[in-house]
Scaffold this motif. Structure first.
Motif, PDB file in Angstrom:
ATOM      1  N   PHE A 133     -21.440 -18.997  19.864  1.00  0.00           N
ATOM      2  CA  PHE A 133     -20.136 -18.964  20.512  1.00  0.00           C
ATOM      3  C   PHE A 133     -19.892 -20.263  21.293  1.00  0.00           C
ATOM      4  O   PHE A 133     -18.783 -20.806  21.282  1.00  0.00           O
ATOM      5  CB  PHE A 133     -20.037 -17.767  21.451  1.00  0.00           C
ATOM      6  N   ALA A 134     -20.935 -20.733  21.966  1.00  0.00           N
ATOM      7  CA  ALA A 134     -20.802 -21.963  22.750  1.00  0.00           C
ATOM      8  C   ALA A 134     -20.517 -23.158  21.836  1.00  0.00           C
ATOM      9  O   ALA A 134     -19.651 -23.989  22.135  1.00  0.00           O
ATOM     10  CB  ALA A 134     -22.075 -22.199  23.555  1.00  0.00           C
ATOM     11  N   ILE A 135     -21.239 -23.238  20.728  1.00  0.00           N
ATOM     12  CA  ILE A 135     -21.052 -24.356  19.789  1.00  0.00           C
ATOM     13  C   ILE A 135     -19.643 -24.320  19.190  1.00  0.00           C
ATOM     14  O   ILE A 135     -18.941 -25.342  19.134  1.00  0.00           O
ATOM     15  CB  ILE A 135     -22.106 -24.302  18.676  1.00  0.00           C
ATOM     16  N   TYR A 136     -19.231 -23.147  18.743  1.00  0.00           N
ATOM     17  CA  TYR A 136     -17.907 -23.017  18.129  1.00  0.00           C
ATOM     18  C   TYR A 136     -16.797 -23.310  19.132  1.00  0.00           C
ATOM     19  O   TYR A 136     -15.839 -24.042  18.837  1.00  0.00           O
ATOM     20  CB  TYR A 136     -17.737 -21.613  17.557  1.00  0.00           C
ATOM     21  N   ASN A 137     -16.928 -22.759  20.332  1.00  0.00           N
ATOM     22  CA  ASN A 137     -15.894 -22.969  21.346  1.00  0.00           C
ATOM     23  C   ASN A 137     -15.835 -24.423  21.808  1.00  0.00           C
ATOM     24  O   ASN A 137     -14.757 -24.932  22.138  1.00  0.00           O
ATOM     25  CB  ASN A 137     -16.128 -22.046  22.542  1.00  0.00           C
ATOM     26  N   LEU A 138     -16.990 -25.081  21.813  1.00  0.00           N
ATOM     27  CA  LEU A 138     -16.991 -26.509  22.144  1.00  0.00           C
ATOM     28  C   LEU A 138     -16.224 -27.280  21.068  1.00  0.00           C
ATOM     29  O   LEU A 138     -15.476 -28.217  21.369  1.00  0.00           O
ATOM     30  CB  LEU A 138     -18.425 -27.022  22.255  1.00  0.00           C
ATOM     31  N   GLY A 139     -16.399 -26.855  19.818  1.00  0.00           N
ATOM     32  CA  GLY A 139     -15.631 -27.471  18.736  1.00  0.00           C
ATOM     33  C   GLY A 139     -14.139 -27.262  18.914  1.00  0.00           C
ATOM     34  O   GLY A 139     -13.333 -28.184  18.697  1.00  0.00           O
ATOM     35  N   LYS A 140     -13.747 -26.069  19.325  1.00  0.00           N
ATOM     36  CA  LYS A 140     -12.327 -25.780  19.557  1.00  0.00           C
ATOM     37  C   LYS A 140     -11.766 -26.654  20.678  1.00  0.00           C
ATOM     38  O   LYS A 140     -10.619 -27.119  20.604  1.00  0.00           O
ATOM     39  CB  LYS A 140     -12.152 -24.307  19.911  1.00  0.00           C
ATOM     40  N   CYS A 141     -12.576 -26.875  21.719  1.00  0.00           N
ATOM     41  CA  CYS A 141     -12.131 -27.724  22.826  1.00  0.00           C
ATOM     42  C   CYS A 141     -11.906 -29.155  22.347  1.00  0.00           C
ATOM     43  O   CYS A 141     -10.895 -29.792  22.684  1.00  0.00           O
ATOM     44  CB  CYS A 141     -13.162 -27.709  23.951  1.00  0.00           C
ATOM     45  N   LYS A 142     -12.833 -29.658  21.562  1.00  0.00           N
ATOM     46  CA  LYS A 142     -12.701 -31.022  21.049  1.00  0.00           C
ATOM     47  C   LYS A 142     -11.497 -31.135  20.119  1.00  0.00           C
ATOM     48  O   LYS A 142     -10.765 -32.131  20.142  1.00  0.00           O
ATOM     49  CB  LYS A 142     -13.991 -31.437  20.336  1.00  0.00           C
ATOM     50  N   GLU A 143     -11.293 -30.101  19.315  1.00  0.00           N
ATOM     51  CA  GLU A 143     -10.139 -30.098  18.418  1.00  0.00           C
ATOM     52  C   GLU A 143      -8.842 -30.089  19.221  1.00  0.00           C
ATOM     53  O   GLU A 143      -7.890 -30.805  18.891  1.00  0.00           O
ATOM     54  CB  GLU A 143     -10.206 -28.872  17.498  1.00  0.00           C
ATOM     55  N   ALA A 144      -8.792 -29.297  20.263  1.00  0.00           N
ATOM     56  CA  ALA A 144      -7.590 -29.219  21.096  1.00  0.00           C
ATOM     57  C   ALA A 144      -7.308 -30.541  21.803  1.00  0.00           C
ATOM     58  O   ALA A 144      -6.149 -30.882  22.066  1.00  0.00           O
ATOM     59  CB  ALA A 144      -7.745 -28.103  22.129  1.00  0.00           C
ATOM     60  N   GLU A 145      -8.366 -31.298  22.094  1.00  0.00           N
ATOM     61  CA  GLU A 145      -8.206 -32.594  22.757  1.00  0.00           C
ATOM     62  C   GLU A 145      -7.912 -33.713  21.769  1.00  0.00           C
ATOM     63  O   GLU A 145      -7.704 -34.861  22.171  1.00  0.00           O
ATOM     64  CB  GLU A 145      -9.469 -32.935  23.549  1.00  0.00           C
ATOM     65  N   GLY A 146      -7.916 -33.392  20.471  1.00  0.00           N
ATOM     66  CA  GLY A 146      -7.635 -34.406  19.463  1.00  0.00           C
ATOM     67  C   GLY A 146      -8.852 -35.125  18.937  1.00  0.00           C
ATOM     68  O   GLY A 146      -8.746 -36.039  18.113  1.00  0.00           O
ATOM     69  N   ASP A 147     -10.046 -34.704  19.379  1.00  0.00           N
ATOM     70  CA  ASP A 147     -11.291 -35.306  18.903  1.00  0.00           C
ATOM     71  C   ASP A 147     -11.731 -34.560  17.637  1.00  0.00           C
ATOM     72  O   ASP A 147     -12.617 -33.702  17.670  1.00  0.00           O
ATOM     73  CB  ASP A 147     -12.365 -35.219  19.989  1.00  0.00           C
ATOM     74  N   LEU A 148     -11.108 -34.904  16.510  1.00  0.00           N
ATOM     75  CA  LEU A 148     -11.377 -34.177  15.274  1.00  0.00           C
ATOM     76  C   LEU A 148     -12.799 -34.419  14.758  1.00  0.00           C
ATOM     77  O   LEU A 148     -13.432 -33.504  14.225  1.00  0.00           O
ATOM     78  CB  LEU A 148     -10.354 -34.576  14.206  1.00  0.00           C
ATOM     79  N   LEU A 175     -13.775 -26.084  10.034  1.00  0.00           N
ATOM     80  CA  LEU A 175     -14.248 -27.379   9.537  1.00  0.00           C
ATOM     81  C   LEU A 175     -13.269 -27.938   8.500  1.00  0.00           C
ATOM     82  O   LEU A 175     -12.891 -29.115   8.556  1.00  0.00           O
ATOM     83  CB  LEU A 175     -15.638 -27.220   8.926  1.00  0.00           C
ATOM     84  N   ALA A 176     -12.858 -27.094   7.559  1.00  0.00           N
ATOM     85  CA  ALA A 176     -11.914 -27.532   6.529  1.00  0.00           C
ATOM     86  C   ALA A 176     -10.584 -27.966   7.146  1.00  0.00           C
ATOM     87  O   ALA A 176      -9.988 -28.977   6.747  1.00  0.00           O
ATOM     88  CB  ALA A 176     -11.691 -26.397   5.528  1.00  0.00           C
ATOM     89  N   ARG A 177     -10.127 -27.201   8.131  1.00  0.00           N
ATOM     90  CA  ARG A 177      -8.853 -27.510   8.790  1.00  0.00           C
ATOM     91  C   ARG A 177      -8.889 -28.874   9.470  1.00  0.00           C
ATOM     92  O   ARG A 177      -7.953 -29.672   9.362  1.00  0.00           O
ATOM     93  CB  ARG A 177      -8.544 -26.414   9.818  1.00  0.00           C
ATOM     94  N   THR A 178      -9.982 -29.159  10.168  1.00  0.00           N
ATOM     95  CA  THR A 178     -10.086 -30.439  10.876  1.00  0.00           C
ATOM     96  C   THR A 178     -10.318 -31.590   9.897  1.00  0.00           C
ATOM     97  O   THR A 178      -9.892 -32.723  10.156  1.00  0.00           O
ATOM     98  CB  THR A 178     -11.220 -30.396  11.922  1.00  0.00           C
ATOM     99  N   GLN A 179     -10.995 -31.299   8.791  1.00  0.00           N
ATOM    100  CA  GLN A 179     -11.160 -32.331   7.764  1.00  0.00           C
ATOM    101  C   GLN A 179      -9.802 -32.704   7.168  1.00  0.00           C
ATOM    102  O   GLN A 179      -9.500 -33.875   6.975  1.00  0.00           O
ATOM    103  CB  GLN A 179     -12.100 -31.829   6.665  1.00  0.00           C
ATOM    104  N   GLU A 180      -8.997 -31.686   6.912  1.00  0.00           N
ATOM    105  CA  GLU A 180      -7.668 -31.924   6.365  1.00  0.00           C
ATOM    106  C   GLU A 180      -6.794 -32.676   7.362  1.00  0.00           C
ATOM    107  O   GLU A 180      -6.068 -33.621   6.997  1.00  0.00           O
ATOM    108  CB  GLU A 180      -7.019 -30.586   6.000  1.00  0.00           C
ATOM    109  N   ALA A 181      -6.878 -32.276   8.631  1.00  0.00           N
ATOM    110  CA  ALA A 181      -6.057 -32.914   9.661  1.00  0.00           C
ATOM    111  C   ALA A 181      -6.443 -34.372   9.876  1.00  0.00           C
ATOM    112  O   ALA A 181      -5.597 -35.203  10.253  1.00  0.00           O
ATOM    113  CB  ALA A 181      -6.193 -32.154  10.977  1.00  0.00           C
ATOM    114  N   SER A 182      -7.717 -34.688   9.638  1.00  0.00           N
ATOM    115  CA  SER A 182      -8.178 -36.069   9.830  1.00  0.00           C
ATOM    116  C   SER A 182      -7.965 -36.935   8.594  1.00  0.00           C
ATOM    117  O   SER A 182      -8.305 -38.126   8.600  1.00  0.00           O
ATOM    118  CB  SER A 182      -9.658 -36.075  10.216  1.00  0.00           C
TER     119      SER A 182
END
Length: 223
Positions: A133-148, A175-182
């Motif tokens: 949960f911590a790893i996934y949520n940290l990923g969500k935080c980075k995604e929300a900040e624009g750090d894809l 992962l796929a979503r952020t890959q596409e966005a980047s």
């Protein structure tokens, strides 16, 4: 009449182990008494520690529940203070990392992704019931900040460490979503296809199929 005279066969009778043990105890009485005293002291201390730890753990979980109710009731500032106190005062209990996770969740709910990420980062190496949960949520935080790139690293880390976790399909999709966005279209396509293959009956597969279809439509030449 049989002779009652006992004839020595010349064999040596070996003393019984119990006799040897008793003899050793007699010769080393002080050592034995000291060992018994130490053993009893260790037993008493272990019992005290267990009971004391159980009491601390119960208090920590009770305080965690109160802090969560306080925060979700709208008083985030007070809840954060209570959660920090649990982290410090009950650091050795199982409630402490849950307090950290809750702090992260509350910051995230407020849109404070930086501080939320800082909390999640503290427990990415926590026991496996918390770390995913911590790893996934940290990923969500980075995604929300624009750090894809950072978000992708977290999602990939989760997939590598916990491939059988129930959050794995969602992590694949993230992962796929952020890959596409980047702009990594080929990587995103491969990730979406993997979701469809591995989790065909899930909502994540349905969403992945939709993204694949949308991607195919974009590359079709205009008539």
């Amino acid at each position: 009449m049989p002779s009652e005279t006992w004839i020595d066969s010349g064999k040596t009778i070996t003393p019984a182990k119990m006799d040897l043990a008793l003899a050793w105890v007699k010769e080393n009485r002080e050592t034995v008494i000291g060992a018994i005293v130490i053993t009893l002291a260790v037993g008493i201390f272990a019992t005290y520690f267990f009971l004391h730890y159980r009491e601390l753990r119960e208090t920590a979980w009770k305080n965690l529940f109160i802090a969560q109710q306080t925060g979700y009731g709208g008083n985030m500032a007070q809840a954060q203070t209570m959660l920090t106190e649990i982290e410090v005062t009950y650091a050795r209990t199982t409630a402490a990392p849950y307090a950290t996770l809750t702090k992260g969740d509350m910051f995230y709910a407020q849109g404070n992704f930086k501080d939320a990420g800082a909390q999640y980062a503290k427990i990415t190496a926590a026991p496996k019931n918390l770390a995913p949960f911590a790893i996934y949520n940290l990923g969500k935080c980075k995604e929300a900040e624009g750090d894809l790139a950072g978000a992708q690293a977290q999602y990939a880390d989760l997939l590598a460490k916990y491939p059988e976790h129930f959050m794995t399909p969602e992590a694949h999709y993230a992962l796929a979503r952020t890959q596409e966005a980047s702009g990594s279209k080929d990587l995103a396509k491969a990730s979406y296809e993997k979701i469809v293959l591995l989790y065909p009956e899930t909502s994540w597969a349905a969403q992945a199929k939709a993204r694949l279809t949308a991607g195919e439509q974009k590359v079709q030449p205009k008539k």
